[in-house]
Scaffold this motif. Structure first.
Motif, PDB file in Angstrom:
ATOM      1  N   LEU A 185       4.760 -13.321 -41.724  1.00 14.78           N
ATOM      2  CA  LEU A 185       5.741 -12.494 -41.220  1.00 14.78           C
ATOM      3  C   LEU A 185       5.438 -10.982 -41.710  1.00 14.78           C
ATOM      4  O   LEU A 185       5.826 -10.044 -40.984  1.00 14.78           O
ATOM      5  CB  LEU A 185       7.100 -13.067 -41.839  1.00 14.78           C
ATOM      6  CG  LEU A 185       7.574 -14.162 -41.163  1.00 14.78           C
ATOM      7  CD1 LEU A 185       9.134 -14.493 -41.843  1.00 14.78           C
ATOM      8  CD2 LEU A 185       7.942 -13.824 -39.736  1.00 14.78           C
ATOM      9  N   SER A 186       4.986 -10.930 -42.967  1.00 15.62           N
ATOM     10  CA  SER A 186       4.703  -9.661 -43.494  1.00 15.62           C
ATOM     11  C   SER A 186       3.717  -8.871 -42.654  1.00 15.62           C
ATOM     12  O   SER A 186       3.755  -7.608 -42.500  1.00 15.62           O
ATOM     13  CB  SER A 186       4.196  -9.798 -44.906  1.00 15.62           C
ATOM     14  OG  SER A 186       5.298 -10.371 -45.839  1.00 15.62           O
ATOM     15  N   ALA A 187       2.555  -9.509 -42.388  1.00 18.79           N
ATOM     16  CA  ALA A 187       1.600  -9.140 -41.657  1.00 18.79           C
ATOM     17  C   ALA A 187       2.221  -8.521 -40.116  1.00 18.79           C
ATOM     18  O   ALA A 187       1.660  -7.468 -39.682  1.00 18.79           O
ATOM     19  CB  ALA A 187       0.186 -10.407 -41.250  1.00 18.79           C
ATOM     20  N   VAL A 188       2.876  -9.487 -39.476  1.00 15.22           N
ATOM     21  CA  VAL A 188       3.431  -8.996 -38.039  1.00 15.22           C
ATOM     22  C   VAL A 188       4.323  -7.963 -38.477  1.00 15.22           C
ATOM     23  O   VAL A 188       4.309  -6.902 -37.560  1.00 15.22           O
ATOM     24  CB  VAL A 188       4.145 -10.482 -37.613  1.00 15.22           C
ATOM     25  CG1 VAL A 188       5.170  -9.725 -36.476  1.00 15.22           C
ATOM     26  CG2 VAL A 188       3.245 -11.430 -37.270  1.00 15.22           C
ATOM     27  N   GLU A 204      -1.938  -9.413 -33.322  1.00 15.22           N
ATOM     28  CA  GLU A 204      -2.901  -9.256 -32.215  1.00 15.22           C
ATOM     29  C   GLU A 204      -3.531 -10.468 -31.908  1.00 15.22           C
ATOM     30  O   GLU A 204      -4.256 -11.044 -32.354  1.00 15.22           O
ATOM     31  CB  GLU A 204      -3.869  -8.126 -32.400  1.00 15.22           C
ATOM     32  CG  GLU A 204      -4.679  -7.541 -31.633  1.00 15.22           C
ATOM     33  CD  GLU A 204      -4.164  -6.974 -30.512  1.00 15.22           C
ATOM     34  OE1 GLU A 204      -4.402  -7.194 -29.141  1.00 15.22           O
ATOM     35  OE2 GLU A 204      -2.972  -6.166 -30.670  1.00 15.22           O
ATOM     36  N   GLY A 205      -3.288 -10.856 -30.367  1.00 19.61           N
ATOM     37  CA  GLY A 205      -4.238 -11.871 -30.024  1.00 19.61           C
ATOM     38  C   GLY A 205      -3.682 -13.264 -30.194  1.00 19.61           C
ATOM     39  O   GLY A 205      -4.128 -14.375 -29.826  1.00 19.61           O
ATOM     40  N   ARG A 206      -2.558 -13.362 -30.819  1.00 24.60           N
ATOM     41  CA  ARG A 206      -1.854 -14.608 -31.215  1.00 24.60           C
ATOM     42  C   ARG A 206      -0.264 -14.593 -30.900  1.00 24.60           C
ATOM     43  O   ARG A 206       0.631 -14.625 -31.845  1.00 24.60           O
ATOM     44  CB  ARG A 206      -2.095 -14.996 -32.841  1.00 24.60           C
ATOM     45  CG  ARG A 206      -3.515 -15.039 -33.223  1.00 24.60           C
ATOM     46  CD  ARG A 206      -4.093 -16.052 -32.401  1.00 24.60           C
ATOM     47  NE  ARG A 206      -3.335 -17.529 -32.745  1.00 24.60           N
ATOM     48  CZ  ARG A 206      -3.647 -18.525 -33.896  1.00 24.60           C
ATOM     49  NH1 ARG A 206      -4.458 -18.128 -34.612  1.00 24.60           N
ATOM     50  NH2 ARG A 206      -2.794 -19.588 -33.617  1.00 24.60           N
ATOM     51  N   PRO A 207       0.042 -14.670 -29.608  1.00 20.68           N
ATOM     52  CA  PRO A 207       1.433 -14.571 -29.164  1.00 20.68           C
ATOM     53  C   PRO A 207       2.047 -15.937 -29.652  1.00 20.68           C
ATOM     54  O   PRO A 207       3.265 -16.013 -29.537  1.00 20.68           O
ATOM     55  CB  PRO A 207       1.509 -14.512 -27.794  1.00 20.68           C
ATOM     56  CG  PRO A 207      -0.122 -14.847 -27.349  1.00 20.68           C
ATOM     57  CD  PRO A 207      -0.830 -14.567 -28.448  1.00 20.68           C
ATOM     58  N   ASP A 208       1.347 -16.947 -29.948  1.00 16.39           N
ATOM     59  CA  ASP A 208       2.020 -18.350 -30.367  1.00 16.39           C
ATOM     60  C   ASP A 208       2.482 -18.088 -32.010  1.00 16.39           C
ATOM     61  O   ASP A 208       3.141 -18.900 -32.290  1.00 16.39           O
ATOM     62  CB  ASP A 208       0.847 -19.380 -30.493  1.00 16.39           C
ATOM     63  CG  ASP A 208      -0.408 -18.910 -31.217  1.00 16.39           C
ATOM     64  OD1 ASP A 208      -0.772 -17.915 -30.914  1.00 16.39           O
ATOM     65  OD2 ASP A 208      -0.652 -19.751 -32.026  1.00 16.39           O
ATOM     66  N   ARG A 209       2.111 -17.074 -32.253  1.00 22.95           N
ATOM     67  CA  ARG A 209       3.064 -16.838 -33.674  1.00 22.95           C
ATOM     68  C   ARG A 209       3.953 -15.764 -33.712  1.00 22.95           C
ATOM     69  O   ARG A 209       4.220 -14.961 -34.728  1.00 22.95           O
ATOM     70  CB  ARG A 209       1.818 -16.285 -34.878  1.00 22.95           C
ATOM     71  CG  ARG A 209       0.803 -17.562 -35.209  1.00 22.95           C
ATOM     72  CD  ARG A 209      -0.289 -17.192 -36.239  1.00 22.95           C
ATOM     73  NE  ARG A 209      -1.361 -17.985 -36.246  1.00 22.95           N
ATOM     74  CZ  ARG A 209      -2.242 -18.136 -37.340  1.00 22.95           C
ATOM     75  NH1 ARG A 209      -2.400 -16.613 -37.811  1.00 22.95           N
ATOM     76  NH2 ARG A 209      -2.987 -18.803 -37.566  1.00 22.95           N
ATOM     77  N   ALA A 210       4.646 -15.798 -32.843  1.00 22.82           N
ATOM     78  CA  ALA A 210       5.643 -14.512 -32.464  1.00 22.82           C
ATOM     79  C   ALA A 210       6.828 -14.991 -33.349  1.00 22.82           C
ATOM     80  O   ALA A 210       7.342 -16.148 -33.749  1.00 22.82           O
ATOM     81  CB  ALA A 210       5.977 -14.507 -31.017  1.00 22.82           C
TER      82      ALA A 210
END
Length: 221
Positions: free
Chosen positions: A42-45, A118-124
């Motif tokens: 979450l912090s990275a996003v 970036e590149g990981r929409p499954d971790r939205a």
């Protein structure tokens, strides 16, 4: 009967008293790792994630009760909001995901901002950066609870290894010694000093000095 007694319950006892607490401790540690990983993601996003416009498809509450109370309300309970979101990536891919712990003010049909690495929409995620402190607090409480849970399981394992198992082994050794002593003791039977035939040396005639000129018995009437 005594010769058939076997004492092989030690391994089974160890499995019961060590495997179950060990699994509980492993589950608690896994939960702690998952909470830390989620918080880091979450912090990275929030710092450098890709943003997209999304919509809340549905929202519902999951209530978990702890213990059993005597009133209508039962024991202590905890409610968590769950949301189902849908968004479209810049490449035109439509994705849907479910997330717990989102804002209670978001209901079905509301527009939200979705962020993902970036590149990981499954971790939205749709949790806004403004909820950082709340998520940190919730993660800290969860880690504290899991830490106590894991320490309790490990403490029980240590108590069993240092107190319970040595005591049980001592009792089993004492029983084994008693059974061994009974097996090695002479058992009563035909070879234990009891007579095996008809006794000998019984008198076969009148004793010495018995008078031989006894008068004849009177005639029968």
């Amino acid at each position: 009967m005594i010769e058939n007694i076997q004492f092989d319950e030690g391994p089974m006892r160890d499995v019961f008293f060590l495997a179950l607490p060990g699994l509980l401790a492993a589950g608690g540690i896994a939960g702690m790792v998952a909470a830390v990983v989620r918080m880091r993601r979450l912090s990275a996003v929030w710092r450098s994630g890709v943003t997209a416009e999304g919509v809340c498809v549905s929202a519902y509450v999951v209530t978990t009760s702890h213990g059993h109370g005597h009133g209508h309300g039962g024991g202590p309970s905890h409610s968590t909001w769950h949301h189902v979101y849908e968004f479209t990536t810049p490449e035109g891919e439509v994705l849907r995901f479910e997330e717990a712990g989102g804002p209670r003010t978001v209901v079905g049909g509301d527009r939200v901002v979705v962020r993902y690495p970036e590149g990981r929409p499954d971790r939205a995620t749709a949790i806004p950066p403004g909820k950082r402190n709340e998520n940190l607090l919730a993660t800290g409480c969860l880690l504290a609870f899991l830490t106590v849970f894991v320490l309790a399981a490990l403490s029980f394992i240590g108590f069993y290894l240092t107190v319970l198992r040595p005591g049980a082994n001592a009792v089993e050794d004492r029983i084994k010694d008693t059974v061994r002593h009974v097996r090695e003791s002479p058992q009563p039977g035909p070879t234990g000093g009891f007579p095996t035939g008809f006794p000998s040396g019984l008198p076969t005639g009148p004793p010495d000095g018995w008078p031989s000129d006894m008068p004849p018995p009177p005639p029968l009437p």
